[in-house]
Design a protein around this motif. Sequence first.
Motif, PDB file in Angstrom:
ATOM      1  N   TRP A   1      -5.520   6.066 -12.991  1.00  0.00           N
ATOM      2  CA  TRP A   1      -4.749   5.808 -11.971  1.00  0.00           C
ATOM      3  C   TRP A   1      -4.555   6.756 -10.663  1.00  0.00           C
ATOM      4  N   LEU A   2      -4.841   7.991 -10.769  1.00  0.00           N
ATOM      5  CA  LEU A   2      -5.021   8.982  -9.813  1.00  0.00           C
ATOM      6  C   LEU A   2      -6.054   8.687  -8.994  1.00  0.00           C
ATOM      7  N   MET A   3      -7.163   8.140  -9.537  1.00  0.00           N
ATOM      8  CA  MET A   3      -8.262   7.796  -8.892  1.00  0.00           C
ATOM      9  C   MET A   3      -7.734   6.465  -7.853  1.00  0.00           C
ATOM     10  N   HIS A   4      -7.303   5.607  -8.735  1.00  0.00           N
ATOM     11  CA  HIS A   4      -6.631   4.371  -7.862  1.00  0.00           C
ATOM     12  C   HIS A   4      -5.863   4.699  -6.792  1.00  0.00           C
ATOM     13  N   ARG A   5      -4.887   5.535  -6.931  1.00  0.00           N
ATOM     14  CA  ARG A   5      -4.000   5.855  -5.760  1.00  0.00           C
ATOM     15  C   ARG A   5      -4.782   6.626  -4.970  1.00  0.00           C
ATOM     16  N   GLY A   6      -5.572   7.527  -5.302  1.00  0.00           N
ATOM     17  CA  GLY A   6      -6.396   8.284  -4.019  1.00  0.00           C
ATOM     18  C   GLY A   6      -7.205   7.347  -3.433  1.00  0.00           C
ATOM     19  N   TYR A   7      -8.013   6.479  -3.969  1.00  0.00           N
ATOM     20  CA  TYR A   7      -8.891   5.745  -3.269  1.00  0.00           C
ATOM     21  C   TYR A   7      -8.369   4.697  -2.503  1.00  0.00           C
ATOM     22  N   HIS A   8      -7.378   4.118  -2.907  1.00  0.00           N
ATOM     23  CA  HIS A   8      -6.446   3.113  -1.928  1.00  0.00           C
ATOM     24  C   HIS A   8      -5.735   3.748  -1.079  1.00  0.00           C
ATOM     25  N   GLY A   9      -5.089   4.879  -1.267  1.00  0.00           N
ATOM     26  CA  GLY A   9      -4.276   5.540  -0.161  1.00  0.00           C
ATOM     27  C   GLY A   9      -5.017   6.116   1.013  1.00  0.00           C
ATOM     28  N   LEU A  10      -6.437   6.282   0.647  1.00  0.00           N
ATOM     29  CA  LEU A  10      -7.160   6.946   1.668  1.00  0.00           C
ATOM     30  C   LEU A  10      -8.060   5.661   2.171  1.00  0.00           C
ATOM     31  N   ALA A  11      -8.199   4.562   1.625  1.00  0.00           N
ATOM     32  CA  ALA A  11      -8.601   3.472   2.214  1.00  0.00           C
ATOM     33  C   ALA A  11      -7.564   2.807   2.873  1.00  0.00           C
ATOM     34  N   MET A  12      -6.317   2.959   2.866  1.00  0.00           N
ATOM     35  CA  MET A  12      -5.510   1.990   3.951  1.00  0.00           C
ATOM     36  C   MET A  12      -5.767   2.352   5.384  1.00  0.00           C
ATOM     37  N   PRO A  13      -5.901   1.268   6.189  1.00  0.00           N
ATOM     38  CA  PRO A  13      -6.321   1.667   7.340  1.00  0.00           C
ATOM     39  C   PRO A  13      -5.098   2.375   8.312  1.00  0.00           C
ATOM     40  N   MET A  14      -5.758   3.325   9.062  1.00  0.00           N
ATOM     41  CA  MET A  14      -4.738   4.043  10.050  1.00  0.00           C
ATOM     42  C   MET A  14      -3.983   5.220   9.271  1.00  0.00           C
ATOM     43  N   TRP A  15      -4.064   6.268   9.843  1.00  0.00           N
ATOM     44  CA  TRP A  15      -3.417   7.597   9.292  1.00  0.00           C
ATOM     45  C   TRP A  15      -1.753   7.450   9.340  1.00  0.00           C
ATOM     46  N   GLU A  16      -1.185   6.934  10.434  1.00  0.00           N
ATOM     47  CA  GLU A  16       0.204   6.675  10.294  1.00  0.00           C
ATOM     48  C   GLU A  16       0.668   5.966   9.086  1.00  0.00           C
ATOM     49  N   ARG A  17      -0.383   4.700   8.715  1.00  0.00           N
ATOM     50  CA  ARG A  17       0.006   3.974   7.628  1.00  0.00           C
ATOM     51  C   ARG A  17      -0.270   4.685   6.398  1.00  0.00           C
ATOM     52  N   LYS A  18      -1.198   5.432   6.465  1.00  0.00           N
ATOM     53  CA  LYS A  18      -1.563   6.333   5.060  1.00  0.00           C
ATOM     54  C   LYS A  18      -0.262   7.427   4.625  1.00  0.00           C
ATOM     55  N   TRP A  19       0.107   7.941   5.919  1.00  0.00           N
ATOM     56  CA  TRP A  19       1.339   8.760   5.634  1.00  0.00           C
ATOM     57  C   TRP A  19       2.540   7.957   4.954  1.00  0.00           C
ATOM     58  N   ARG A  20       2.818   6.917   5.616  1.00  0.00           N
ATOM     59  CA  ARG A  20       4.171   6.042   5.096  1.00  0.00           C
ATOM     60  C   ARG A  20       3.767   5.719   3.617  1.00  0.00           C
ATOM     61  N   VAL A  21       2.592   5.430   3.254  1.00  0.00           N
ATOM     62  CA  VAL A  21       2.441   5.054   1.993  1.00  0.00           C
ATOM     63  C   VAL A  21       2.384   6.341   0.768  1.00  0.00           C
ATOM     64  N   PHE A  22       1.813   7.155   1.331  1.00  0.00           N
ATOM     65  CA  PHE A  22       1.937   8.496   0.513  1.00  0.00           C
ATOM     66  C   PHE A  22       3.302   8.955   0.415  1.00  0.00           C
ATOM     67  N   GLY A  23       4.146   8.836   1.548  1.00  0.00           N
ATOM     68  CA  GLY A  23       5.443   9.023   1.537  1.00  0.00           C
ATOM     69  C   GLY A  23       6.255   8.403   0.564  1.00  0.00           C
ATOM     70  N   ASP A  24       6.065   7.282   0.555  1.00  0.00           N
ATOM     71  CA  ASP A  24       6.706   6.415  -0.514  1.00  0.00           C
ATOM     72  C   ASP A  24       6.592   6.992  -1.905  1.00  0.00           C
ATOM     73  N   TRP A  25       5.057   7.009  -2.240  1.00  0.00           N
ATOM     74  CA  TRP A  25       4.822   7.702  -3.500  1.00  0.00           C
ATOM     75  C   TRP A  25       5.534   9.058  -3.755  1.00  0.00           C
TER      76      TRP A  25
END
Length: 446
Positions: free
Chosen positions: A384-408
């Motif tokens: 599960w951590l690998m899933h979130r790590g992979y897809h969190g980093l695969a999410m395009p654009m850093w400002e979007r990555k930060w929003r997703v990681f912020g949600d988590w």
Amino acid sequence: MNKILIVGGGYAGLYTARGLERQLGDSEAEIIIVDPLPYMTYLPFLPEVAAGSIEPRHVVVPLRRHLSRTRIIQAKVTGIEHASKVATIQPEVGEAFTLDYDVLVMTAGSVSRTFPIPGVADEAIGMKTIEEAAAVRDRLIANFAKAAALPEGPERDRLLTVTVVGGGFAGIETVAELRDFATHLLSRFREIRFEEVSFHLVEAMGRIMPEVSAETADWVVEDLRKRGVDVHLETQLQSAVDGVCELSTGDRFASDLIIWTAGVMANPVVRATDLPLDERGRVTALATLQVARDGVVVPDAWTAGDVSAVPDKSKTPGPGGFAVPNAQHAVREAKLLAKNIVAVLRGEAPREYIHDNQGAVAGLGLWNGVFQKGKFAIKGPIAWLMHRGYHGLAMPMWERKWRVFGDWWSQFWLGRDIAELSEREQPRLAFETYASRPKPKVEVEA
């Protein structure tokens, strides 16, 4: 200056445009994207959106914010004559117009593939767009609220029954995330017992998730069953009329939420073109991502992503020897596609797309997942951590990555947000209900 027309602003379209912006000078090319939507959606996150783990707006990438030199036309392409290099564009408002181009990039993506099963078109919802995922989340929460106010009976059972059709990655992640979310909702709706909530997964094949080994797939099935999901293998949905699901096994039950995830097909827009298509309606191509007719390159035409039939030259090729329609292929194809277009424009040879499979990973609800690469598999919290790590980093654009990681991060401390806003689908209802209207005129007799 070359005019490059990109049809579709999904994974492949966005990454191709970004690559072209970086590699071509202002005087070398004019880049145009035509898409009826103003954003790209990161599809692997839709199950988490439906389960309330990610804010819906955070998994879409606004094209105008992240493409500085590309002209965005928010409209539909209704026809392409590549022989004369003319596209017909239909905006949402106004008359259709034609657009000349020099280079065509077909990245229109895919849509849900359905079958003529009675009731499906009227009752089911897909898991292919951000709007669908947000609606599923709101529907599940609203159904819990409605059921909590009802006595035990058929209507309460219908509201608390969820059916997912399709046992691929999208279907498995959807049913697992929603089952996990529903269990969480029980702590807020104490009028409802765990046993009253029914989840059904319907899969026509004898197994789920063909991308992983049979052993891993069996583990996922058992895990779902332990969590209260009825998994129906080698079973077909035969009818969904009025929300009543009738299965090929003879099972019959009412379900207020029916989610269709049983496959995708190439965007039908390609049928309105003179590009070569295969028997599945995909644009035929070489491994260089050049559109090809019977193995012969169609000049100035390129394709990538779900809409294309790109030969898979990896060690473990997809079904039929073609790249499967998923995000991993679309993003990597697009990055090479931009380089190949630039190479050809500058008189150089394009390179072939050769996929290096990094494995398959799926989230099955909070703290539960599965990962497989070759014969190596990981199950549970680490996956599960690998899933979130992979897809969190695969999410395009850093400002979007930060929003997703912020949600988590917020969810970890504050829990899931269970506010549902289904009334937004009728935003004027409250205003119309109480708005004053002119009184009817009373005619006075002479």
